[in-house]
Design a protein around this motif. Structure first.
Motif, PDB file in Angstrom:
ATOM      1  N   VAL A 148       0.870  -1.175   0.000  1.00 54.50           N
ATOM      2  CA  VAL A 148       0.000   0.000   0.000  1.00 54.50           C
ATOM      3  C   VAL A 148       0.908   1.227   0.000  1.00 54.50           C
ATOM      4  O   VAL A 148       1.737   1.379   0.899  1.00 54.50           O
ATOM      5  CB  VAL A 148      -0.926   0.011   1.236  1.00 54.50           C
ATOM      6  CG1 VAL A 148      -1.820   1.233   1.222  1.00 54.50           C
ATOM      7  CG2 VAL A 148      -1.752  -1.263   1.293  1.00 54.50           C
ATOM      8  N   TRP A 151       1.358   7.275   0.426  1.00 56.51           N
ATOM      9  CA  TRP A 151       0.443   8.397   0.240  1.00 56.51           C
ATOM     10  C   TRP A 151      -1.000   8.001   0.547  1.00 56.51           C
ATOM     11  O   TRP A 151      -1.798   8.841   0.950  1.00 56.51           O
ATOM     12  CB  TRP A 151       0.582   9.010  -1.157  1.00 56.51           C
ATOM     13  CG  TRP A 151       0.239   8.098  -2.297  1.00 56.51           C
ATOM     14  CD1 TRP A 151       1.093   7.318  -3.011  1.00 56.51           C
ATOM     15  CD2 TRP A 151      -1.064   7.868  -2.849  1.00 56.51           C
ATOM     16  NE1 TRP A 151       0.421   6.612  -3.973  1.00 56.51           N
ATOM     17  CE2 TRP A 151      -0.911   6.937  -3.896  1.00 56.51           C
ATOM     18  CE3 TRP A 151      -2.334   8.352  -2.567  1.00 56.51           C
ATOM     19  CZ2 TRP A 151      -1.983   6.478  -4.657  1.00 56.51           C
ATOM     20  CZ3 TRP A 151      -3.403   7.901  -3.329  1.00 56.51           C
ATOM     21  CH2 TRP A 151      -3.220   6.973  -4.360  1.00 56.51           C
ATOM     22  N   VAL A 152      -1.333   6.721   0.361  1.00 55.45           N
ATOM     23  CA  VAL A 152      -2.690   6.266   0.690  1.00 55.45           C
ATOM     24  C   VAL A 152      -2.902   6.374   2.195  1.00 55.45           C
ATOM     25  O   VAL A 152      -3.909   6.916   2.659  1.00 55.45           O
ATOM     26  CB  VAL A 152      -2.929   4.823   0.202  1.00 55.45           C
ATOM     27  CG1 VAL A 152      -4.246   4.274   0.741  1.00 55.45           C
ATOM     28  CG2 VAL A 152      -2.901   4.761  -1.313  1.00 55.45           C
ATOM     29  N   TRP A 153      -1.929   5.859   2.961  1.00 57.67           N
ATOM     30  CA  TRP A 153      -2.051   5.928   4.417  1.00 57.67           C
ATOM     31  C   TRP A 153      -2.020   7.380   4.895  1.00 57.67           C
ATOM     32  O   TRP A 153      -2.810   7.768   5.764  1.00 57.67           O
ATOM     33  CB  TRP A 153      -0.935   5.133   5.105  1.00 57.67           C
ATOM     34  CG  TRP A 153      -0.961   3.658   4.812  1.00 57.67           C
ATOM     35  CD1 TRP A 153       0.028   2.934   4.240  1.00 57.67           C
ATOM     36  CD2 TRP A 153      -2.022   2.741   5.076  1.00 57.67           C
ATOM     37  NE1 TRP A 153      -0.337   1.618   4.123  1.00 57.67           N
ATOM     38  CE2 TRP A 153      -1.600   1.466   4.636  1.00 57.67           C
ATOM     39  CE3 TRP A 153      -3.290   2.853   5.638  1.00 57.67           C
ATOM     40  CZ2 TRP A 153      -2.391   0.330   4.743  1.00 57.67           C
ATOM     41  CZ3 TRP A 153      -4.077   1.714   5.742  1.00 57.67           C
ATOM     42  CH2 TRP A 153      -3.633   0.481   5.303  1.00 57.67           C
ATOM     43  N   TRP A 156      -5.343   9.057   4.026  1.00 55.53           N
ATOM     44  CA  TRP A 156      -6.431   8.550   4.854  1.00 55.53           C
ATOM     45  C   TRP A 156      -6.318   9.084   6.279  1.00 55.53           C
ATOM     46  O   TRP A 156      -7.292   9.536   6.877  1.00 55.53           O
ATOM     47  CB  TRP A 156      -6.396   7.029   4.845  1.00 55.53           C
ATOM     48  CG  TRP A 156      -7.682   6.347   5.240  1.00 55.53           C
ATOM     49  CD1 TRP A 156      -8.788   6.924   5.792  1.00 55.53           C
ATOM     50  CD2 TRP A 156      -7.972   4.966   5.111  1.00 55.53           C
ATOM     51  NE1 TRP A 156      -9.748   5.976   6.015  1.00 55.53           N
ATOM     52  CE2 TRP A 156      -9.275   4.756   5.601  1.00 55.53           C
ATOM     53  CE3 TRP A 156      -7.272   3.873   4.632  1.00 55.53           C
ATOM     54  CZ2 TRP A 156      -9.877   3.507   5.629  1.00 55.53           C
ATOM     55  CZ3 TRP A 156      -7.879   2.635   4.656  1.00 55.53           C
ATOM     56  CH2 TRP A 156      -9.165   2.456   5.147  1.00 55.53           C
TER      57      TRP A 156
END
Length: 194
Positions: A148, A151-153, A156
């Protein structure tokens, strides 16, 4: 039709404004356009209910501008009243639209539909569930762990942080707590403010 344009009272009024009779043209484009149009038609021997015929006669008359201005000056006071009433009507209509939009926005803000009040808790529960599933359940089940992107974490968590901050701010405001929060309180304490 005049030059490919459907001629109505409003279009005739627009063209008469261009010719040099603004009050007359404005009155033609308003609610009493047909009545004013019949006066203009009488000047040029045109059909009183036919804006296209009136415009055609104006175009072929070399004294059209002078005659239109004379008619305008003769009825200047009445034409000004018509123009003012038209402007008031348009303003009231626009204000009505603005009021409706504002009322809709107020109602939406007060609304407590499930998507509005449930997206924060949903994200709050989904984030740790995703972390647990990806980094604990999948390895225990001996399944490949997806990569993952950071930047997704980060995105979010940023959304969760901002929404939690604002939700807390809303809740404090509901109970009348004027406390600005821990960070602002610390900054104020450092600056010597209470």
């Amino acid at each position: 039709m005049a030059g490919g344009i459907i001629m109505d009272w409003k279009e005739l009024g627009r063209r008469i404004v261009q010719v040099g009779a603004p009050l007359l043209g404005t009155a033609l484009g308003g609610p009493g356009g047909a009545a004013v149009g019949s006066m203009v038609a009488g000047l040029f021997g045109a059909e009183p209910d036919n804006p296209a015929d009136i415009y055609a006669k104006i175009q072929t008359n070399p004294d059209a501008v002078v005659r239109l201005r004379e008619l305008e000056l003769k009825h200047e006071e009445a034409l000004q009243e018509i123009a003012v009433k038209r402007a008031q009507t348009e303003t009231e209509r626009e204000l009505g639209v603005i009021r409706e939009v504002n009322q809709t926005m107020r109602e939406e803000r007060k609304s407590e539909h499930w998507p509005q009040y449930s997206w924060r808790p949903f994200n709050g529960f989904a984030f740790p569930l995703a972390v647990i599933c990806i980094y604990f359940v999948l390895p225990l089940a001996e399944m490949p762990v997806p990569v993952v992107p950071q930047w997704v974490w980060a995105g979010w968590l940023s959304i969760l942080g901002v929404s939690a901050y604002h939700r807390g701010k809303e809740k404090r405001a509901e109970v009348g707590d004027a406390n600005p929060g821990l960070a602002v309180g610390m900054i104020n304490a450092i600056r010597g403010r209470s």
